[in-house]
Write a protein that holds these residues in place. Structure first.
Motif, PDB file in Angstrom:
ATOM      1  N   LEU A 114       0.823  -1.210   0.000  1.00 29.73           N
ATOM      2  CA  LEU A 114       0.000   0.000   0.000  1.00 29.73           C
ATOM      3  C   LEU A 114       0.857   1.260   0.000  1.00 29.73           C
ATOM      4  N   SER A 115       1.890   1.281   0.839  1.00 33.89           N
ATOM      5  CA  SER A 115       2.755   2.460   0.887  1.00 33.89           C
ATOM      6  C   SER A 115       3.477   2.669  -0.436  1.00 33.89           C
ATOM      7  N   LEU A 116       3.841   1.574  -1.110  1.00 33.61           N
ATOM      8  CA  LEU A 116       4.491   1.693  -2.407  1.00 33.61           C
ATOM      9  C   LEU A 116       3.520   2.209  -3.463  1.00 33.61           C
ATOM     10  N   ALA A 117       2.310   1.695  -3.473  1.00 35.11           N
ATOM     11  CA  ALA A 117       1.314   2.142  -4.455  1.00 35.11           C
ATOM     12  C   ALA A 117       1.061   3.634  -4.326  1.00 35.11           C
ATOM     13  N   VAL A 118       0.980   4.121  -3.100  1.00 31.25           N
ATOM     14  CA  VAL A 118       0.732   5.550  -2.865  1.00 31.25           C
ATOM     15  C   VAL A 118       1.945   6.387  -3.268  1.00 31.25           C
ATOM     16  N   ALA A 119       3.127   5.985  -2.815  1.00 32.97           N
ATOM     17  CA  ALA A 119       4.338   6.773  -3.084  1.00 32.97           C
ATOM     18  C   ALA A 119       4.717   6.761  -4.560  1.00 32.97           C
ATOM     19  N   LEU A 120       4.680   5.590  -5.187  1.00 34.82           N
ATOM     20  CA  LEU A 120       5.124   5.486  -6.569  1.00 34.82           C
ATOM     21  C   LEU A 120       4.169   6.190  -7.525  1.00 34.82           C
ATOM     22  N   SER A 121       2.871   6.037  -7.302  1.00 35.85           N
ATOM     23  CA  SER A 121       1.915   6.725  -8.181  1.00 35.85           C
ATOM     24  C   SER A 121       2.115   8.229  -8.122  1.00 35.85           C
ATOM     25  N   ARG A 122       2.380   8.744  -6.939  1.00 34.31           N
ATOM     26  CA  ARG A 122       2.623  10.186  -6.792  1.00 34.31           C
ATOM     27  C   ARG A 122       3.934  10.579  -7.484  1.00 34.31           C
ATOM     28  N   ALA A 123       4.950   9.764  -7.330  1.00 34.67           N
ATOM     29  CA  ALA A 123       6.275  10.095  -7.873  1.00 34.67           C
ATOM     30  C   ALA A 123       6.286  10.141  -9.399  1.00 34.67           C
ATOM     31  N   VAL A 124       5.494   9.273 -10.038  1.00 35.17           N
ATOM     32  CA  VAL A 124       5.505   9.227 -11.510  1.00 35.17           C
ATOM     33  C   VAL A 124       4.368  10.045 -12.122  1.00 35.17           C
ATOM     34  N   GLY A 125       3.619  10.749 -11.274  1.00 36.95           N
ATOM     35  CA  GLY A 125       2.579  11.630 -11.788  1.00 36.95           C
ATOM     36  C   GLY A 125       1.286  10.939 -12.166  1.00 36.95           C
ATOM     37  N   LEU A 126       1.038   9.762 -11.608  1.00 44.22           N
ATOM     38  CA  LEU A 126      -0.223   9.062 -11.853  1.00 44.22           C
ATOM     39  C   LEU A 126      -1.206   9.458 -10.761  1.00 44.22           C
ATOM     40  N   ASN A 127      -2.228  10.193 -11.134  1.00 44.76           N
ATOM     41  CA  ASN A 127      -3.209  10.654 -10.155  1.00 44.76           C
ATOM     42  C   ASN A 127      -4.295   9.602  -9.947  1.00 44.76           C
ATOM     43  N   ILE A 128      -4.229   8.930  -8.806  1.00 42.65           N
ATOM     44  CA  ILE A 128      -5.239   7.937  -8.444  1.00 42.65           C
ATOM     45  C   ILE A 128      -5.664   8.190  -6.998  1.00 42.65           C
ATOM     46  N   THR A 129      -6.839   7.697  -6.648  1.00 41.03           N
ATOM     47  CA  THR A 129      -7.326   7.862  -5.282  1.00 41.03           C
ATOM     48  C   THR A 129      -6.677   6.833  -4.356  1.00 41.03           C
ATOM     49  N   LEU A 130      -6.871   7.034  -3.063  1.00 42.26           N
ATOM     50  CA  LEU A 130      -6.361   6.068  -2.085  1.00 42.26           C
ATOM     51  C   LEU A 130      -7.010   4.706  -2.300  1.00 42.26           C
ATOM     52  N   LEU A 131      -8.298   4.687  -2.627  1.00 43.02           N
ATOM     53  CA  LEU A 131      -8.986   3.424  -2.883  1.00 43.02           C
ATOM     54  C   LEU A 131      -8.361   2.694  -4.069  1.00 43.02           C
TER      55      LEU A 131
END
Length: 309
Positions: A114-131
């Motif tokens: 979960l922490s990777l999904a949140v951090a990596l999506s933000r780092a590469v500019g992929l805008n997704i929700t927490l869900l």
């Protein structure tokens, strides 16, 4: 180079039932519907995941766990699912920092995913929700066979988590029990437990699942912290997971002041104990003196879901 860090609580499992078939007994094909019911605790210190990314001609992914390079199949799947949603390529380095024992019912794989999904999506500019990030993490865990219900439980607003309906976040139903701030959690850890037979032996699965559902129903009739811990401990005994080492700790705890209850990690050779905070220091000292071969950890129940830095 861009660096993002996310922190997610570890997720102790106290009881469970595997839910990977439909009502007719046929295996479920959709990983979003596969999961578990059960319960446990969200605790600190958190699993910390830092990602460093820089643009590249071809995507590459390196993963470190507590400073050592690892294959980390669950984390690799998370990264691959995120990159399947973007066109750009990056060199990615992932750093997981985990304080709790790995592979012993502390939910470190789910927290790392979960922490990777949140951090990596933000780092590469992929805008997704927490869900959406949590669903990516859940599917990665299911596919890698490292967990079934941890990620959904981590989204509970309560520190004592109850998963009433299986499935990924957004599909399963997660509830919880409010825990007073004046309690702490102590873990007495002896080692991991081999879990392959739980997932592959039909008779073991059937027995464990029956006891797990019964445990859930009993807790929901009296959703208190004391009942949760008592019924979870019964689950460990009735399912056959209770180890001699944990049994010795249970015997030692009888009559100890400030102890609210305890249960065995699922699955780990470890007992987690909920105790009044003003009694924790003395109990930790006694446990360390009595069980010198065990690792005694002081953990903090938390309502934290994700912290981004």
């Amino acid at each position: 180079m861009k660096r993002i860090e996310a922190r997610v609580p570890a997720g102790i499992s106290s009881f469970f039932a595997i839910c990977d078939t439909d009502s007719s007994g046929k295996p479920l094909q959709d990983p979003l519907k596969i999961g578990a019911i059960g319960g446990g605790f969200k605790v600190l210190p958190p699993v910390k995941t830092a990602v460093e990314v820089e643009e590249a001609d071809k995507t590459s992914i390196r993963i470190y766990v507590n400073g050592k390079p690892e294959e980390a199949s669950t984390s690799l799947r998370v990264a691959e699912k995120i990159f399947s949603r973007i066109k750009e390529n990056f060199n990615v380095t992932v750093y997981h920092e985990i304080s709790e024992p790995i592979g012993a019912g502390f939910g470190t794989s789910g927290a790392g995913a979960l922490s990777l999904a949140v951090a990596l999506s933000r780092a590469v500019g992929l805008n997704i929700t927490l869900l959406e990030a949590a669903q990516i993490a859940h599917v990665a865990e299911v596919e890698a066979k490292t967990g079934l219900g941890t990620v959904g439980g981590l989204l509970s607003p309560a520190s004592c988590v109850i998963t009433r309906k299986p499935g990924a976040p957004g599909i399963g139903l997660v509830d919880g029990i409010t825990v007073e701030s004046e309690v702490t959690l102590i873990a007495v850890y002896f080692g991991p437990i081999l879990t392959k037979h739980v997932l592959t032996d039909p008779s073991v699965r059937k027995r464990v699942n029956s006891i797990g559902w019964s445990t859930l129903h009993s807790i929901l009739k009296n959703p208190s912290l004391e009942c949760f811990l008592s019924k979870s401990m019964e689950f460990a005994r009735e399912s056959g997971f209770l180890t001699p080492e944990v049994e010795r700790v249970v015997e030692f705890l009888r009559g100890k002041k400030g102890v609210i209850g305890y249960a065995q990690n699922m699955l780990g050779n470890c007992l987690h104990i909920v105790v009044e905070k003003n009694r924790s220091e003395d109990l930790i000292y006694l446990l360390k003196e009595k069980f010198k071969k065990a690792k005694v950890l002081e953990l903090k129940p938390t309502t934290l879901t994700v912290e981004l830095k």
